[in-house]
Scaffold this motif. Structure first.
Motif, PDB file in Angstrom:
ATOM      1  N   GLY A 482       0.823  -1.203   0.000  1.00  0.00           N
ATOM      2  CA  GLY A 482       0.000   0.000   0.000  1.00  0.00           C
ATOM      3  C   GLY A 482       0.855   1.250   0.000  1.00  0.00           C
ATOM      4  N   HIS A 483       0.278   2.354   0.448  1.00  0.00           N
ATOM      5  CA  HIS A 483       1.001   3.622   0.516  1.00  0.00           C
ATOM      6  C   HIS A 483       2.041   3.533   1.632  1.00  0.00           C
ATOM      7  CE1 HIS A 483       1.780   7.893   0.291  1.00  0.00           C
ATOM      8  NE2 HIS A 483       1.531   8.010   1.590  1.00  0.00           N
ATOM      9  N   ARG A 484       3.268   3.860   1.306  1.00  0.00           N
ATOM     10  CA  ARG A 484       4.348   3.772   2.288  1.00  0.00           C
ATOM     11  C   ARG A 484       4.584   5.139   2.924  1.00  0.00           C
ATOM     12  NH1 ARG A 484       7.133  -0.804   2.657  1.00  0.00           N
ATOM     13  NH2 ARG A 484       6.889  -2.396   1.030  1.00  0.00           N
ATOM     14  N   LEU A 485       4.433   5.185   4.235  1.00  0.00           N
ATOM     15  CA  LEU A 485       4.704   6.413   4.971  1.00  0.00           C
ATOM     16  C   LEU A 485       6.195   6.525   5.239  1.00  0.00           C
ATOM     17  CD1 LEU A 485       1.856   6.258   7.660  1.00  0.00           C
ATOM     18  CD2 LEU A 485       1.868   7.568   5.534  1.00  0.00           C
ATOM     19  N   ASP A 486       6.726   7.742   5.183  1.00  0.00           N
ATOM     20  CA  ASP A 486       8.111   7.909   5.593  1.00  0.00           C
ATOM     21  C   ASP A 486       8.194   7.834   7.118  1.00  0.00           C
ATOM     22  OD1 ASP A 486       7.302  10.387   6.639  1.00  0.00           O
ATOM     23  OD2 ASP A 486       7.922  11.475   4.851  1.00  0.00           O
ATOM     24  N   GLY A 487       9.415   7.825   7.635  1.00  0.00           N
ATOM     25  CA  GLY A 487       9.601   7.644   9.070  1.00  0.00           C
ATOM     26  C   GLY A 487       8.883   8.690   9.896  1.00  0.00           C
ATOM     27  N   ALA A 488       8.894   9.953   9.452  1.00  0.00           N
ATOM     28  CA  ALA A 488       8.256  11.026  10.206  1.00  0.00           C
ATOM     29  C   ALA A 488       6.742  10.830  10.256  1.00  0.00           C
ATOM     30  CB  ALA A 488       8.600  12.374   9.585  1.00  0.00           C
ATOM     31  N   ALA A 489       6.132  10.523   9.099  1.00  0.00           N
ATOM     32  CA  ALA A 489       4.682  10.341   9.058  1.00  0.00           C
ATOM     33  C   ALA A 489       4.257   9.134   9.873  1.00  0.00           C
ATOM     34  CB  ALA A 489       4.213  10.205   7.612  1.00  0.00           C
ATOM     35  N   ALA A 490       5.051   8.040   9.807  1.00  0.00           N
ATOM     36  CA  ALA A 490       4.730   6.852  10.597  1.00  0.00           C
ATOM     37  C   ALA A 490       4.812   7.137  12.094  1.00  0.00           C
ATOM     38  CB  ALA A 490       5.680   5.714  10.215  1.00  0.00           C
ATOM     39  N   GLN A 491       5.790   7.953  12.483  1.00  0.00           N
ATOM     40  CA  GLN A 491       5.903   8.308  13.894  1.00  0.00           C
ATOM     41  C   GLN A 491       4.726   9.169  14.336  1.00  0.00           C
ATOM     42  OE1 GLN A 491       7.788   6.863  15.733  1.00  0.00           O
ATOM     43  NE2 GLN A 491       8.551   8.034  17.457  1.00  0.00           N
ATOM     44  N   GLN A 492       4.288  10.080  13.482  1.00  0.00           N
ATOM     45  CA  GLN A 492       3.123  10.888  13.818  1.00  0.00           C
ATOM     46  C   GLN A 492       1.870  10.023  13.943  1.00  0.00           C
ATOM     47  OE1 GLN A 492       3.538  13.689  10.559  1.00  0.00           O
ATOM     48  NE2 GLN A 492       4.074  15.346  11.979  1.00  0.00           N
ATOM     49  N   LEU A 493       1.767   8.994  13.110  1.00  0.00           N
ATOM     50  CA  LEU A 493       0.648   8.057  13.224  1.00  0.00           C
ATOM     51  C   LEU A 493       0.665   7.363  14.593  1.00  0.00           C
ATOM     52  CD1 LEU A 493      -1.684   6.724  11.476  1.00  0.00           C
ATOM     53  CD2 LEU A 493      -0.059   4.871  11.081  1.00  0.00           C
ATOM     54  N   ALA A 494       1.867   6.967  15.039  1.00  0.00           N
ATOM     55  CA  ALA A 494       1.990   6.328  16.344  1.00  0.00           C
ATOM     56  C   ALA A 494       1.613   7.286  17.469  1.00  0.00           C
ATOM     57  CB  ALA A 494       3.414   5.811  16.540  1.00  0.00           C
ATOM     58  N   LEU A 495       2.021   8.549  17.345  1.00  0.00           N
ATOM     59  CA  LEU A 495       1.689   9.532  18.374  1.00  0.00           C
ATOM     60  C   LEU A 495       0.193   9.830  18.379  1.00  0.00           C
ATOM     61  CD1 LEU A 495       4.719  11.950  17.922  1.00  0.00           C
ATOM     62  CD2 LEU A 495       4.353  10.344  19.788  1.00  0.00           C
ATOM     63  N   ALA A 496      -0.434   9.797  17.198  1.00  0.00           N
ATOM     64  CA  ALA A 496      -1.885  10.004  17.149  1.00  0.00           C
ATOM     65  C   ALA A 496      -2.616   8.883  17.894  1.00  0.00           C
ATOM     66  CB  ALA A 496      -2.354  10.076  15.696  1.00  0.00           C
ATOM     67  N   ARG A 497      -2.073   7.679  17.843  1.00  0.00           N
ATOM     68  CA  ARG A 497      -2.674   6.584  18.608  1.00  0.00           C
ATOM     69  C   ARG A 497      -2.638   6.888  20.105  1.00  0.00           C
ATOM     70  NH1 ARG A 497       0.837   2.493  15.628  1.00  0.00           N
ATOM     71  NH2 ARG A 497      -0.269   1.997  13.706  1.00  0.00           N
ATOM     72  N   VAL A 498      -1.559   7.534  20.548  1.00  0.00           N
ATOM     73  CA  VAL A 498      -1.455   7.884  21.971  1.00  0.00           C
ATOM     74  C   VAL A 498      -2.575   8.839  22.355  1.00  0.00           C
ATOM     75  CG1 VAL A 498      -0.005   8.962  23.724  1.00  0.00           C
ATOM     76  CG2 VAL A 498       1.030   7.538  21.953  1.00  0.00           C
ATOM     77  N   VAL A 499      -2.811   9.827  21.500  1.00  0.00           N
ATOM     78  CA  VAL A 499      -3.877  10.783  21.773  1.00  0.00           C
ATOM     79  C   VAL A 499      -5.222  10.061  21.857  1.00  0.00           C
ATOM     80  CG1 VAL A 499      -5.080  12.819  20.884  1.00  0.00           C
ATOM     81  CG2 VAL A 499      -2.587  12.658  20.693  1.00  0.00           C
ATOM     82  N   LEU A 500      -5.443   9.102  20.964  1.00  0.00           N
ATOM     83  CA  LEU A 500      -6.709   8.376  20.954  1.00  0.00           C
ATOM     84  C   LEU A 500      -6.845   7.444  22.156  1.00  0.00           C
ATOM     85  CD1 LEU A 500      -6.790   7.513  17.150  1.00  0.00           C
ATOM     86  CD2 LEU A 500      -8.447   8.954  18.343  1.00  0.00           C
ATOM     87  N   ALA A 501      -5.723   6.826  22.574  1.00  0.00           N
ATOM     88  CA  ALA A 501      -5.773   5.909  23.723  1.00  0.00           C
ATOM     89  C   ALA A 501      -6.121   6.655  25.008  1.00  0.00           C
ATOM     90  CB  ALA A 501      -4.429   5.194  23.866  1.00  0.00           C
ATOM     91  N   ASP A 502      -5.710   7.919  25.123  1.00  0.00           N
ATOM     92  CA  ASP A 502      -6.088   8.803  26.221  1.00  0.00           C
ATOM     93  C   ASP A 502      -5.709   8.268  27.601  1.00  0.00           C
ATOM     94  OD1 ASP A 502      -7.151  11.135  27.253  1.00  0.00           O
ATOM     95  OD2 ASP A 502      -9.146  10.266  27.515  1.00  0.00           O
ATOM     96  N   PRO A 503      -4.440   7.839  27.804  1.00  0.00           N
ATOM     97  CA  PRO A 503      -4.025   7.440  29.154  1.00  0.00           C
ATOM     98  C   PRO A 503      -3.747   8.681  29.998  1.00  0.00           C
ATOM     99  CG  PRO A 503      -2.166   7.326  27.682  1.00  0.00           C
ATOM    100  CD  PRO A 503      -3.339   7.744  26.834  1.00  0.00           C
ATOM    101  N   HIS A 504      -3.717   8.518  31.328  1.00  0.00           N
ATOM    102  CA  HIS A 504      -3.417   9.692  32.152  1.00  0.00           C
ATOM    103  C   HIS A 504      -1.914   9.903  32.318  1.00  0.00           C
ATOM    104  CE1 HIS A 504      -2.225   7.287  35.645  1.00  0.00           C
ATOM    105  NE2 HIS A 504      -3.370   6.634  35.588  1.00  0.00           N
ATOM    106  N   THR A 505      -1.103   8.850  31.998  1.00  0.00           N
ATOM    107  CA  THR A 505       0.350   8.978  32.092  1.00  0.00           C
ATOM    108  C   THR A 505       0.971   8.436  30.806  1.00  0.00           C
ATOM    109  OG1 THR A 505       0.336   8.738  34.495  1.00  0.00           O
ATOM    110  CG2 THR A 505       2.426   8.320  33.377  1.00  0.00           C
ATOM    111  N   VAL A 506       1.869   9.207  30.205  1.00  0.00           N
ATOM    112  CA  VAL A 506       2.520   8.813  28.962  1.00  0.00           C
ATOM    113  C   VAL A 506       4.028   8.889  29.163  1.00  0.00           C
ATOM    114  CG1 VAL A 506       2.812   9.302  26.502  1.00  0.00           C
ATOM    115  CG2 VAL A 506       0.604   9.707  27.602  1.00  0.00           C
TER     116      VAL A 506
END
Length: 591
Positions: A482-506
């Motif tokens: 599929g569409h290949r994300l570069d390292g920066a975009a893939a890292q932003q995708l991972a950080l967006a998951r953190v926002v969605l998971a909504d833990p109180h401690t990161v």
């Protein structure tokens, strides 16, 4: 670190569990095989009767009836044997599915520290070659050996019933087969385990070389990696030749043992017939039974080689059970049979923590005491090897302390269930993974019920504009093919998951390391805004992160040596002040 291998006793217990899980199918297989073997016994006996009828001068009607009976029994045997083999294959497929599902569950339950220390090669070898070997045995070799074993038992019993003296001769002739098989089995298990380990090492070397191809080329390490590959392949060849050598001893010995009983029956049968104690038909039937015995015995012994290989593979697959430490989905049970109470509050407290990596024999962390104030931003700084990442893993519950406790809301992290732990604390590293699927599916891993608007908002919160990085928006297919994300975009995708998971401690461990300094700074600011009100532990390799933090923890040699605000530590003139002066003056990063 090498992943463990199950003991023979543990592997046997696991195999019995597979059998018990499908006991009715196993009973049907045994019954059908027994009936098929019994039907197969009729042919030689009827042929012996035909010989005796002809020698007695009886008419063609008797011979025709016996011949028709032979055909009927052969047809019945064919139908029963086909049904038994079909049932055996179905059992094998179901058992194979259980093994694959269990393997995936155990791999996912492995502590990430264990995976990091073991490397991907061993896991890949166990999940591909070893699981495939076990699956092939369950689907093909297992049913074949079961059919052959039942046939062999019935044929030996038939020889004994038809002519007891010849049966004794046949049993004596099988001693050679038993000795050859015993010699082989006493050596094969260890040899196949060594071969499996060598194959895993080859996979590990190849995976490491391929993953670091650019580094290998940049540092001129090609010859060194080639030498490592040749050494691994040479060891694999040596172990393969060892198992091949065992087979070259087993198979000729078995062939000799097959011929000896038939020759013995013919010689002894001729002597007994000359004495008038046995008919020619009985000798012919016994010889035919023994000739029929060759095929199931060859099947057993040929499959025995595959069984030894798959037994070693099964031990490697089952070995993950001792390495996996799955957390329960619900709160863990207490010693009195109750359940661990849920945390009260968001405060994370570290008391007297000591930690050592397996096999090192020395602590990486020493007597760590730390209180994380809810909602604060805490930076961990220090030179490489100081223990920052190790402490971050303990704070996230990825590793467990050797001594002391890491607790949230008064409850040790080890007492929290898998789902509850991730609702409280989440670790984000520079390592990220883009799964095969749409961007929407990748994001919903963290929040399955999130709407498209929430997914877009999470991406925007970490500075990623979906229109720039996702050609088809949330429907963009990512991953291999599929569409290949570069390292920066893939890292932003991972950080967006953190926002969605909504833990109180990161816990952020080099979470923006894949971004260039400007993009990293922008993403860190966006992430700080998105995580406002939450406790954030940032393992800082760029000291502007420490400058922006509420408090800074300085670590050296696995100990906390300084704790305070950026300004306080700079004024104190200690280790942090030295790091700040060095970084601010000449170097952009530390560690």
């Amino acid at each position: 670190m090498t992943l463990p291998v199950a003991t023979p006793a543990a592997a046997r217990r696991a195999a019995l569990r597979l059998v018990r899980a499908d006991a009715r199918a196993v009973a049907a297989i045994l019954g059908l095989n027994a009936l098929a073997a019994a039907a197969g016994l009729a042919g030689p006996w009827l042929l012996g009767r035909i010989i005796d009828e002809v020698r007695a001068g009886r008419g063609p009607d008797a011979v025709d009836r016996l011949a028709l009976a032979m055909i009927a029994f052969a047809a019945v045997q064919l139908v029963l044997a086909r049904s038994a083999r079909t049932a055996g294959h179905r059992f094998g497929e179901r058992a194979m599915a259980r093994i694959r599902e269990q393997y995936v569950e155990r791999v996912l339950a492995l502590p990430s520290g264990v995976v990091d220390r073991a490397g991907p090669g061993d896991l890949a070898a166990r999940g591909t070659g070893d699981v495939a070997a076990v699956a092939l045995t369950l689907r093909d070799a297992g049913p074949d050996m079961l059919v052959a074993g039942v046939q062999a038992l019935f044929l030996i019993a038939a020889v004994v019933v038809v002519a007891p003296p010849l049966g004794a001769c046949a049993l004596l002739g099988l001693v050679g087969t038993w000795c050859a098989a015993r010699w082989y089995m006493r050596r094969a298990h260890a040899a196949y385990l060594a071969e499996g380990a060598a194959n895993a090492q080859v996979a590990e070397v190849l995976a490491a070389t391929a993953a670091g191809a650019r580094t290998v080329e940049a540092l001129g390490l090609a010859q060194r990696r080639l030498a490592a590959g040749r050494a691994a392949i040479a060891e694999g060849r040596r172990t393969r030749m060892r198992t091949l050598g065992l087979r070259t001893v087993l198979l000729p010995g078995v062939d000799l043992s097959h011929a000896a009983p038939v020759a013995g029956v013919l010689v002894l049968g001729g002597v007994l017939h000359a004495q008038g104690t046995i008919s020619v038909g009985a000798v012919a039937a016994a010889a035919l039974y023994l000739r029929q015995l060759v095929q199931p015995m060859e099947t057993i012994l040929w499959r025995l080689e595959q069984l030894q290989a798959s037994t070693a593979a099964f031990a490697r697959v089952e070995g993950l059970a001792t390495a996996a430490t799955p957390r329960p989905a619900d709160p863990a049970p207490t010693s009195d049979g109750g359940r661990t109470a849920p945390p009260h509050g968001d405060r994370v407290v570290v008391r007297g923590v000591r930690f050592a990596y397996p096999g090192t024999g020395r602590d990486a962390l020493h007597d760590i005491d730390l209180d994380l104030r809810p909602g604060e931003r805490l930076a961990l700084v220090g030179p490489s090897g100081a223990g920052k990442s190790t402490l971050g893993r303990l704070l996230a519950g990825v590793e467990a302390p050797r001594a002391g406790t890491v607790a949230v809301g008064g409850v040790p992290l080890a007492g929290l269930g898998r789902e509850e732990l991730r609702r409280h604390v989440l670790l984000v590293t520079q390592e990220h993974h883009v799964f095969l699927g749409t961007a929407r599916e990748n994001l919903r891993i963290a929040a399955p019920a999130a709407t498209d608007a929430e997914l877009r908002a999470a991406l925007a919160a970490v500075g990623a504009d979906p229109r720039d990085v996702l050609p088809d928006g949330l429907d963009t297919v990512l991953g291999p093919g599929g569409h290949r994300l570069d390292g920066a975009a893939a890292q932003q995708l991972a950080l967006a998951r953190v926002v969605l998971a909504d833990p109180h401690t990161v816990v952020l461990d080099e979470a923006t390391a894949m971004l260039d300094p400007t993009a990293a700074r922008r993403t860190e600011r966006a992430l700080a805004a998105a995580l406002a009100g939450r406790t954030v532990v940032a393992i800082a390799h760029r000291l502007h992160t420490a400058r922006d933090a509420d408090r800074v923890v300085v670590m050296e040699h696995g100990r906390v040596t300084e704790l305070g605000t950026h300004d306080e530590l700079v004024e104190n003139g200690g280790a942090y002040a030295g790091l700040w002066g060095s970084w601010h003056g000449t170097r952009p990063t530390i560690g």
